[in-house]
Design an enzyme around this catalytic site. Structure first.
Site, PDB file in Angstrom:
ATOM      1  N   LYS A  53       0.845  -1.210   0.000  1.00  0.00           N
ATOM      2  CA  LYS A  53       0.000   0.000   0.000  1.00  0.00           C
ATOM      3  C   LYS A  53       0.875   1.253   0.000  1.00  0.00           C
ATOM      4  O   LYS A  53       0.599   2.220  -0.711  1.00  0.00           O
ATOM      5  CB  LYS A  53      -0.939  -0.016   1.217  1.00  0.00           C
ATOM      6  CG  LYS A  53      -2.059  -1.050   1.072  1.00  0.00           C
ATOM      7  CD  LYS A  53      -2.917  -1.215   2.327  1.00  0.00           C
ATOM      8  CE  LYS A  53      -3.895  -2.380   2.128  1.00  0.00           C
ATOM      9  NZ  LYS A  53      -4.879  -2.548   3.186  1.00  0.00           N
ATOM     10  N   GLN A  97      -5.313  -2.202   9.357  1.00  0.00           N
ATOM     11  CA  GLN A  97      -5.137  -3.471   8.654  1.00  0.00           C
ATOM     12  C   GLN A  97      -5.810  -4.599   9.437  1.00  0.00           C
ATOM     13  O   GLN A  97      -5.561  -4.774  10.629  1.00  0.00           O
ATOM     14  CB  GLN A  97      -3.636  -3.754   8.454  1.00  0.00           C
ATOM     15  CG  GLN A  97      -3.350  -4.953   7.572  1.00  0.00           C
ATOM     16  CD  GLN A  97      -3.850  -4.770   6.142  1.00  0.00           C
ATOM     17  OE1 GLN A  97      -3.809  -3.674   5.592  1.00  0.00           O
ATOM     18  NE2 GLN A  97      -4.336  -5.836   5.540  1.00  0.00           N
ATOM     19  N   ASP A 120     -11.169   2.766   3.858  1.00  0.00           N
ATOM     20  CA  ASP A 120     -11.571   1.395   3.541  1.00  0.00           C
ATOM     21  C   ASP A 120     -13.073   1.244   3.336  1.00  0.00           C
ATOM     22  O   ASP A 120     -13.540   0.199   2.904  1.00  0.00           O
ATOM     23  CB  ASP A 120     -11.183   0.480   4.716  1.00  0.00           C
ATOM     24  CG  ASP A 120      -9.968  -0.384   4.413  1.00  0.00           C
ATOM     25  OD1 ASP A 120      -9.667  -0.589   3.234  1.00  0.00           O
ATOM     26  OD2 ASP A 120      -9.350  -0.853   5.377  1.00  0.00           O
TER      27      ASP A 120
END
Ligand SMILES: Nc1nc2c(c(=O)[nH]1)N[C@@H](CN(C=O)c1ccc(C(=O)N[C@@H](CCC(=O)O)C(=O)O)cc1)CN2
Length: 284
Positions: A53, A97, A120
């Site tokens: 990322k 995460q 997200d």
């Protein structure tokens, strides 16, 4: 017949090239998008994804903010980092995460995030907005699946889609995206409680396999010509990725996404899209 490839690497590269220009335009207006990541623990897969990322961020000009905590971090310690990124003006969007170590209340962590910085699309308010058909950052993996299908000209409208899995990052939101009026697919969601998975798979025009169960989708269960997206990740003894889709499916399907090289790179690209879109909204 050998299936055509749903090439996630190439599609993600095209998305990143477009984003590079958009980030440059934002910088001219005095806004530098910054992606934050919170990684807890030492799961090698999660570490690799987070590294990827930030590598992507560097490619398109997005600033990187990285926070790492040990596997022993407490709920309160993780929440403190969430609060810190909520307040940090250099961090225009961030992710936690997943999965978090056992014993950590994942939902509570997601709820604590500033929904305006949720890159997200997994904050309950943003998932709720998706349910209500309101604009919201879209969860990265399901959106990556849709983009991959669209870019390769796979017909989604009217398609019978079987989603295998019910996790928060893909299984839960995927049907929400597919059944919007703009997609108009018909979705069956299967999971570990499904009695006869094969009977559902055999009817599917599109299969999204996100169960994390090695080679769960077998050639004899796939309709000839179907599009098959391999999202699940298991690791063999050497640590190599083994997907949810048996290699023999490539001889039956019309389209197949490789794993690695399919949905994974798309997940990362859609994350950058969310970060850039949020920054663009901030400048009107
Ligand atoms: N906060 C989140 N956590 C998790 C998400 C998510 O969308 N948000 N999804 C998955 C993991 N994931 C994203 O973080 C992810 C999965 C795969 C890849 C990727 O680039 N895969 C490569 C292979 C990499 C390797 O060799 O291991 C590929 O498929 O080519 C990126 C991100 C769960 N957690």
């Amino acid at each position: 017949m050998t299936a055509q490839i749903l090439d996630g690497k190439a599609t993600a590269a095209a998305i990143k090239s477009d984003l590079t220009a958009r980030v440059a335009a934002l910088k001219e207006k005095g806004v530098t998008p910054g992606l934050g990541t919170i990684l807890v623990g030492d799961d090698p897969g999660s570490q690799k994804y987070v590294v990827g990322k930030h590598r992507d961020c560097a490619q398109v000009g997005i600033a990187s903010i990285q926070r790492e905590l040990p596997a022993t971090a407490t709920q309160e310690e993780i929440e403190a980092v969430v609060r810190e990124l909520n307040e940090d003006p250099a961090c225009t969007g961030y992710i936690v995460q997943l999965p978090l170590p056992r014993g950590i209340d994942e939902n509570r962590i997601l709820e604590l995030m500033d929904p305006a910085k949720d890159a997200d699309g997994l904050h309950p308010m943003n998932l709720g907005r998706l349910v209500l058909n309101e604009p919201a950052p879209l969860p990265c993996t399901p959106n990556g699946v849709l983009t991959l299908l669209r870019q390769h000209g796979v017909e989604i409208k009217g398609a019978e889609v079987v989603v295998v899995g019910r996790g928060v990052t893909i299984g839960r939101p995927m049907p929400l995206l597919l059944t919007r009026r703009s997609e108009n697919a018909t979705v069956t969601q299967c999971h570990t409680g499904t009695r006869d998975l094969a009977s559902h798979l055999r009817r599917a025009d599109i299969i999204v396999a996100a169960a994390g169960s090695a080679h769960l989708v077998r050639p004899e269960d796939v309709k000839p010509g179907a599009a098959v997206l391999d999202v699940g990740v298991s690791r063999n003894a050497e640590g190599k990725i083994v997907g949810d889709v048996h290699p023999g499916v490539a001889e039956v399907a019309g389209w197949i996404s490789p794993n690695p090289g399919g949905v994974g790179p798309m997940t990362r690209a859609q994350l950058l899209v969310n970060v850039v879109e949020a920054a663009e909204r901030s400048v009107g």
